[in-house]
Design an enzyme around this catalytic site. Structure first.
Site, PDB file in Angstrom:
ATOM      1  N   SER A  45       0.860  -1.426   0.580  1.00  0.00           N
ATOM      2  CA  SER A  45       0.072   0.159  -0.060  1.00  0.00           C
ATOM      3  C   SER A  45       0.869   1.227   0.108  1.00  0.00           C
ATOM      4  CB  SER A  45      -0.993  -0.276   1.145  1.00  0.00           C
ATOM      5  OG  SER A  45      -0.804  -0.100   2.661  1.00  0.00           O
ATOM      6  N   HIS A 273      -0.280   6.340   5.952  1.00  0.00           N
ATOM      7  CA  HIS A 273      -0.404   6.355   4.159  1.00  0.00           C
ATOM      8  C   HIS A 273       0.420   7.684   4.095  1.00  0.00           C
ATOM      9  CE1 HIS A 273      -1.353   2.133   5.304  1.00  0.00           C
ATOM     10  NE2 HIS A 273      -1.010   2.077   4.034  1.00  0.00           N
TER      11      HIS A 273
END
Length: 291
Positions: A45, A273
């Protein structure tokens, strides 16, 4: 590989779709390396995520963004063919096996590799060591001792288990790199590490619930992960790109400055993220390394 559907990332701690936002202009870093015909992007990711309203749907559960760092790199180097197989939650076994994700299956990422592939980028290893588990554990324990280091105590009570996990990653990553070279023998391989998540010290508890004493420990763990990945990459003949060296763009910074979102995102990305700004930086850094 464990069976069952995984959320789009052991790194993907939460996700939500929202209204579209203007994307940052690509920074003019690095001239394009010459002669890239086919570029294949592999990874987890930290490679796949960008703006959540700008994702591919094949499958949607990978959260594979059209402005992630592979896409930002492709915009710079302009390959004739660009294939992005990155996927949230990916681990090293998902390079060669199908990966179950919400609302679909991501085929083995190695399926995209061909004999005529010129360039491969790879970001992998964070899920293998259980990064999301580490973050959630540290966040949970922080309320017990905000000024101390409860997470460090937890993970080092019987020796430093996180450093052991990193050491165990070595043979897995080396096997992945060997597999890439076997399927795409003429390809240049760039292994890309992980953006810095926390500042070097102190942190910003409770906004980001990591105890003050654990910030430095977390920094040590992430730095060791990047350094170890770099060593294994170079030993395999790959180029290593380390986005984790730059400070001042961590989760504690203001919107527009941070490259990694906190537990409550301030842009249309995923908690803990890279956002589009961070991915733009990594894309430029990788292009620069490939010159």
């Amino acid at each position: 590989m464990a069976s069952g559907v995984r959320a789009p990332g052991r790194f993907l701690l939460a996700a939500g779709l929202a209204a579209t936002m203007a994307l940052p202009a690509a920074s003019a870093i690095a001239a394009a390396p010459a002669g890239v015909g086919r570029y294949v992007a592999l990874g987890d990711s930290f490679a796949s995520v960008g703006t959540l309203t700008n994702i591919h749907l094949d499958p949607v559960g990978c959260a594979r963004s059209k402005d992630n760092y592979p896409a930002q790199l492709a915009a710079r180097i302009k390959p004739k063919t660009f294939v992005d197989r990155t996927c949230g939650a990916a681990t090293t076994p998902d390079m060669t096996a199908p990966q179950q994700v919400p609302l679909g299956v991501n085929p083995p990422q190695f399926d995209a590799l061909t004999a005529d592939t010129d360039l491969v980028t790879l970001t992998i290893g964070g899920n293998d060591i259980g990064f999301a588990e580490i973050v959630l554990t540290c966040a949970t324990l922080s309320v017990t001792d905000p000024g101390g280091a409860p997470c460090k105590k937890h993970f080092t009570k019987d020796g430093d288990q996180l450093q052991r996990r990193i050491a165990d990653l070595g043979p897995k990553l080396t096997k992945v790199l060997t597999g890439i070279k076997a399927k795409s023998p003429k390809a240049r391989i760039a292994v890309v590490g992980y953006l810095r998540i926390l500042p070097p010290s102190k942190g910003c508890w409770p906004l980001v619930p990591i105890a003050a004493g654990d910030v430095a420990y977390f920094e040590t763990v992430q730095a060791n992960l990047n350094t170890s990945i770099g060593g294994w990459a170079k030993a395999a003949g790959a180029t290593f790109v380390n986005p984790g060296l730059v400070t001042g763009h961590d989760v504690c910074q203001l919107p527009g400055t941070k490259w990694v979102e906190g537990l409550i995102p301030t842009s249309l990305s995923v908690p803990v993220h890279p956002n589009a700004l961070g991915q733009d930086y990594v894309g430029g850094l990788t292009a620069d390394a490939l010159r």
